[in-house]
Scaffold this motif. Structure first.
Motif, PDB file in Angstrom:
ATOM      1  N   ARG A  37       3.365  -4.882  -9.390  1.00 26.72           N
ATOM      2  CA  ARG A  37       3.731  -4.474  -9.174  1.00 26.72           C
ATOM      3  C   ARG A  37       3.861  -4.368  -7.921  1.00 26.72           C
ATOM      4  O   ARG A  37       2.312  -4.848  -7.391  1.00 26.72           O
ATOM      5  CB  ARG A  37       3.599  -3.336  -9.455  1.00 26.72           C
ATOM      6  CG  ARG A  37       4.692  -2.506  -8.722  1.00 26.72           C
ATOM      7  CD  ARG A  37       4.692  -1.240 -10.120  1.00 26.72           C
ATOM      8  NE  ARG A  37       3.497  -0.589  -9.995  1.00 26.72           N
ATOM      9  CZ  ARG A  37       2.990   0.457  -9.442  1.00 26.72           C
ATOM     10  NH1 ARG A  37       3.015   0.773  -7.583  1.00 26.72           N
ATOM     11  NH2 ARG A  37       1.535   0.691  -9.339  1.00 26.72           N
ATOM     12  N   TYR A  38       4.873  -4.534  -6.991  1.00 28.01           N
ATOM     13  CA  TYR A  38       4.562  -5.031  -5.083  1.00 28.01           C
ATOM     14  C   TYR A  38       4.567  -4.138  -4.709  1.00 28.01           C
ATOM     15  O   TYR A  38       5.580  -2.810  -4.880  1.00 28.01           O
ATOM     16  CB  TYR A  38       5.142  -6.136  -5.174  1.00 28.01           C
ATOM     17  CG  TYR A  38       5.197  -7.814  -5.713  1.00 28.01           C
ATOM     18  CD1 TYR A  38       3.823  -8.214  -4.971  1.00 28.01           C
ATOM     19  CD2 TYR A  38       5.076  -7.843  -7.099  1.00 28.01           C
ATOM     20  CE1 TYR A  38       3.277  -9.071  -5.869  1.00 28.01           C
ATOM     21  CE2 TYR A  38       4.936  -8.983  -7.803  1.00 28.01           C
ATOM     22  CZ  TYR A  38       3.941  -9.941  -7.128  1.00 28.01           C
ATOM     23  OH  TYR A  38       4.019 -11.123  -7.558  1.00 28.01           O
ATOM     24  N   ARG A  39       4.736  -3.663  -3.103  1.00 30.55           N
ATOM     25  CA  ARG A  39       4.797  -2.865  -1.789  1.00 30.55           C
ATOM     26  C   ARG A  39       5.054  -4.042  -1.089  1.00 30.55           C
ATOM     27  O   ARG A  39       4.146  -5.082  -0.634  1.00 30.55           O
ATOM     28  CB  ARG A  39       3.973  -2.232  -1.958  1.00 30.55           C
ATOM     29  CG  ARG A  39       2.831  -2.151  -1.216  1.00 30.55           C
ATOM     30  CD  ARG A  39       1.928  -0.863  -1.143  1.00 30.55           C
ATOM     31  NE  ARG A  39       0.370  -1.287  -1.214  1.00 30.55           N
ATOM     32  CZ  ARG A  39      -0.004  -1.469   0.487  1.00 30.55           C
ATOM     33  NH1 ARG A  39       1.155  -1.435   1.157  1.00 30.55           N
ATOM     34  NH2 ARG A  39      -0.826  -1.776   0.900  1.00 30.55           N
ATOM     35  N   TYR A  40       6.278  -3.204   0.178  1.00 37.93           N
ATOM     36  CA  TYR A  40       6.349  -3.793   1.124  1.00 37.93           C
ATOM     37  C   TYR A  40       5.703  -3.659   2.004  1.00 37.93           C
ATOM     38  O   TYR A  40       5.580  -2.405   2.218  1.00 37.93           O
ATOM     39  CB  TYR A  40       7.849  -4.061   1.662  1.00 37.93           C
ATOM     40  CG  TYR A  40       8.136  -5.394   2.572  1.00 37.93           C
ATOM     41  CD1 TYR A  40       8.010  -6.290   2.657  1.00 37.93           C
ATOM     42  CD2 TYR A  40       8.424  -4.599   3.756  1.00 37.93           C
ATOM     43  CE1 TYR A  40       8.103  -7.719   3.102  1.00 37.93           C
ATOM     44  CE2 TYR A  40       8.479  -5.035   4.740  1.00 37.93           C
ATOM     45  CZ  TYR A  40       8.341  -6.685   4.464  1.00 37.93           C
ATOM     46  OH  TYR A  40       8.791  -7.585   5.444  1.00 37.93           O
ATOM     47  N   ALA A  41       4.725  -4.661   2.616  1.00 33.46           N
ATOM     48  CA  ALA A  41       3.650  -3.495   4.373  1.00 33.46           C
ATOM     49  C   ALA A  41       4.393  -4.206   5.461  1.00 33.46           C
ATOM     50  O   ALA A  41       5.124  -5.131   5.740  1.00 33.46           O
ATOM     51  CB  ALA A  41       2.468  -4.596   3.909  1.00 33.46           C
ATOM     52  N   HIS A  62       3.934  -3.277   8.185  1.00 31.43           N
ATOM     53  CA  HIS A  62       3.608  -3.163   9.627  1.00 31.43           C
ATOM     54  C   HIS A  62       3.066  -5.002  10.060  1.00 31.43           C
ATOM     55  O   HIS A  62       3.031  -5.665  11.164  1.00 31.43           O
ATOM     56  CB  HIS A  62       1.802  -3.013   9.806  1.00 31.43           C
ATOM     57  CG  HIS A  62       1.394  -3.184   8.864  1.00 31.43           C
ATOM     58  ND1 HIS A  62       1.528  -2.364   7.051  1.00 31.43           N
ATOM     59  CD2 HIS A  62      -0.244  -3.680   8.208  1.00 31.43           C
ATOM     60  CE1 HIS A  62       0.190  -2.904   6.275  1.00 31.43           C
ATOM     61  NE2 HIS A  62      -0.360  -3.891   7.186  1.00 31.43           N
ATOM     62  N   SER A  63       2.869  -5.781   8.566  1.00 31.83           N
ATOM     63  CA  SER A  63       2.336  -7.134   8.361  1.00 31.83           C
ATOM     64  C   SER A  63       3.917  -8.137   7.536  1.00 31.83           C
ATOM     65  O   SER A  63       3.456  -9.506   7.697  1.00 31.83           O
ATOM     66  CB  SER A  63       1.804  -7.486   7.615  1.00 31.83           C
ATOM     67  OG  SER A  63       1.559  -7.084   5.949  1.00 31.83           O
ATOM     68  N   SER A  64       4.731  -7.056   7.711  1.00 32.43           N
ATOM     69  CA  SER A  64       5.926  -8.128   7.226  1.00 32.43           C
ATOM     70  C   SER A  64       5.914  -8.119   5.870  1.00 32.43           C
ATOM     71  O   SER A  64       5.956  -9.928   5.759  1.00 32.43           O
ATOM     72  CB  SER A  64       7.006  -8.695   8.307  1.00 32.43           C
ATOM     73  OG  SER A  64       7.241  -8.473   9.364  1.00 32.43           O
ATOM     74  N   SER A  65       5.357  -8.013   4.870  1.00 38.11           N
ATOM     75  CA  SER A  65       4.652  -9.441   4.345  1.00 38.11           C
ATOM     76  C   SER A  65       4.575  -8.611   2.738  1.00 38.11           C
ATOM     77  O   SER A  65       4.032  -7.342   2.675  1.00 38.11           O
ATOM     78  CB  SER A  65       3.788  -9.442   4.427  1.00 38.11           C
ATOM     79  OG  SER A  65       2.235  -9.157   4.360  1.00 38.11           O
ATOM     80  N   TRP A  66       4.796  -8.694   1.976  1.00 39.06           N
ATOM     81  CA  TRP A  66       4.446  -7.729   0.261  1.00 39.06           C
ATOM     82  C   TRP A  66       3.061  -7.972  -0.616  1.00 39.06           C
ATOM     83  O   TRP A  66       2.760  -9.100  -0.075  1.00 39.06           O
ATOM     84  CB  TRP A  66       5.473  -8.957  -0.863  1.00 39.06           C
ATOM     85  CG  TRP A  66       6.831  -8.489  -0.646  1.00 39.06           C
ATOM     86  CD1 TRP A  66       7.957  -9.073   0.098  1.00 39.06           C
ATOM     87  CD2 TRP A  66       7.295  -7.237  -1.442  1.00 39.06           C
ATOM     88  NE1 TRP A  66       9.197  -8.812   0.223  1.00 39.06           N
ATOM     89  CE2 TRP A  66       9.145  -7.650  -0.918  1.00 39.06           C
ATOM     90  CE3 TRP A  66       7.674  -5.945  -1.677  1.00 39.06           C
ATOM     91  CZ2 TRP A  66      10.448  -6.975  -1.420  1.00 39.06           C
ATOM     92  CZ3 TRP A  66       8.570  -5.183  -2.400  1.00 39.06           C
ATOM     93  CH2 TRP A  66       9.476  -5.449  -1.842  1.00 39.06           C
ATOM     94  N   LEU A  67       2.903  -6.878  -0.742  1.00 41.68           N
ATOM     95  CA  LEU A  67       1.874  -6.941  -1.170  1.00 41.68           C
ATOM     96  C   LEU A  67       1.343  -6.811  -2.294  1.00 41.68           C
ATOM     97  O   LEU A  67       2.271  -5.857  -2.917  1.00 41.68           O
ATOM     98  CB  LEU A  67       0.572  -5.934  -0.204  1.00 41.68           C
ATOM     99  CG  LEU A  67       0.551  -6.379   0.967  1.00 41.68           C
ATOM    100  CD1 LEU A  67      -0.492  -5.205   1.915  1.00 41.68           C
ATOM    101  CD2 LEU A  67      -0.206  -7.494   1.686  1.00 41.68           C
ATOM    102  N   VAL A  68      -0.020  -7.242  -3.455  1.00 38.08           N
ATOM    103  CA  VAL A  68       0.221  -6.354  -5.127  1.00 38.08           C
ATOM    104  C   VAL A  68      -0.172  -5.252  -4.524  1.00 38.08           C
ATOM    105  O   VAL A  68      -1.501  -4.645  -4.003  1.00 38.08           O
ATOM    106  CB  VAL A  68      -0.566  -7.174  -5.752  1.00 38.08           C
ATOM    107  CG1 VAL A  68      -1.027  -6.568  -6.913  1.00 38.08           C
ATOM    108  CG2 VAL A  68      -0.300  -9.216  -5.242  1.00 38.08           C
ATOM    109  N   ALA A  69       0.654  -4.325  -5.609  1.00 38.85           N
ATOM    110  CA  ALA A  69       0.035  -2.790  -5.615  1.00 38.85           C
ATOM    111  C   ALA A  69       0.263  -2.431  -7.307  1.00 38.85           C
ATOM    112  O   ALA A  69      -0.594  -0.978  -7.123  1.00 38.85           O
ATOM    113  CB  ALA A  69       1.274  -1.711  -5.535  1.00 38.85           C
ATOM    114  N   GLY A  70      -0.371  -3.395  -8.319  1.00 41.12           N
ATOM    115  CA  GLY A  70      -1.038  -2.872  -9.486  1.00 41.12           C
ATOM    116  C   GLY A  70      -0.289  -3.833  -9.868  1.00 41.12           C
ATOM    117  O   GLY A  70       0.046  -4.623  -9.960  1.00 41.12           O
TER     118      GLY A  70
END
Length: 214
Positions: free
Chosen positions: A80-84, A86-94
């Motif tokens: 599952r992802y979330r959008y950061a 401040h860095s305009s990027s997708w991060l793994v959220a779990g």
């Protein structure tokens, strides 16, 4: 352009009616623009059409044989992802949520002869994406903030009475990496929003408004 068997999940020899099929993704340059930004597709309770629309040109069919065309969507991974912002990027959220019930979308013209499918662009403009677990409209059900890969399947309608024995031979699957996307309930990357408005003929009402309102 993909030829028959590209992305196919089985190794058995294909029936001659599908072995020579080639599929070309329409608007591939637009898909690639979105892919470079990180494609997002809106899912809603009521169901939302995809933009760009998944459209293909097909060649290599038997003009007199009948085919069924359909699409499904498979998870790209188990995350599952979330959008950061401040860095305009997708991060793994779990880890991924429990998978939604798998569904397929049949092209409404199915079944049809190869000659009909090949004479014009095949458009899946009726397909809608939803995040509603209770959906009873047949829409494709996806989890928001998860990544998916659309797949396109061509199935030869075998007239033989024992055709069930040859089901693996009678279909081919195609997938285009640039059509993968993250399902969202609202666009996260503002550049995706801007490109969708700029390239979607149905979004022209937004183009004259203040960009800050996008």
């Amino acid at each position: 352009t993909l030829s028959a068997g590209a992305g196919a999940t089985d190794k058995c020899a294909k029936a001659p009616e599908v072995a020579g099929i080639k599929v070309q993704l329409e608007m591939s340059s637009l898909w690639q623009q979105f892919d470079q930004l990180g494609m997002e597709m809106i899912v809603t309770k009521a169901g939302r059409r995809m933009f760009p629309t998944f459209q293909v040109q097909i060649s290599g069919m038997d003009p007199t044989a009948e085919y069924v065309l359909l699409m499904d969507f498979i998870p790209v991974d188990d995350k599952r992802y979330r959008y950061a912002f401040h860095s305009s990027s997708w991060l793994v959220a779990g880890r991924a949520d429990a998978a939604m019930p798998g569904r397929v979308h049949f092209h409404p013209d199915s079944p049809a002869r190869g000659a009909q499918w090949m004479k014009q662009t095949v458009s899946f403009d009726q397909l809608k994406l939803t995040n509603n677990l209770l959906d009873d409209n047949g829409h494709i059900m996806l989890n928001s903030m998860h990544r998916y890969q659309p797949r396109f399947h061509v199935i030869y309608v075998d007239p033989h009475h024992d055709s069930q024995r040859y089901v693996q031979r009678n279909f081919v699957t195609f997938s285009f990496r640039e059509t993968s996307f993250t399902a969202v309930t609202a666009y996260q990357n503002h550049r995706i929003t801007q490109l969708k408005i700029a390239s979607n003929p149905f979004a022209k009402g937004f183009r004259t408004s203040d960009p800050d309102e996008w």
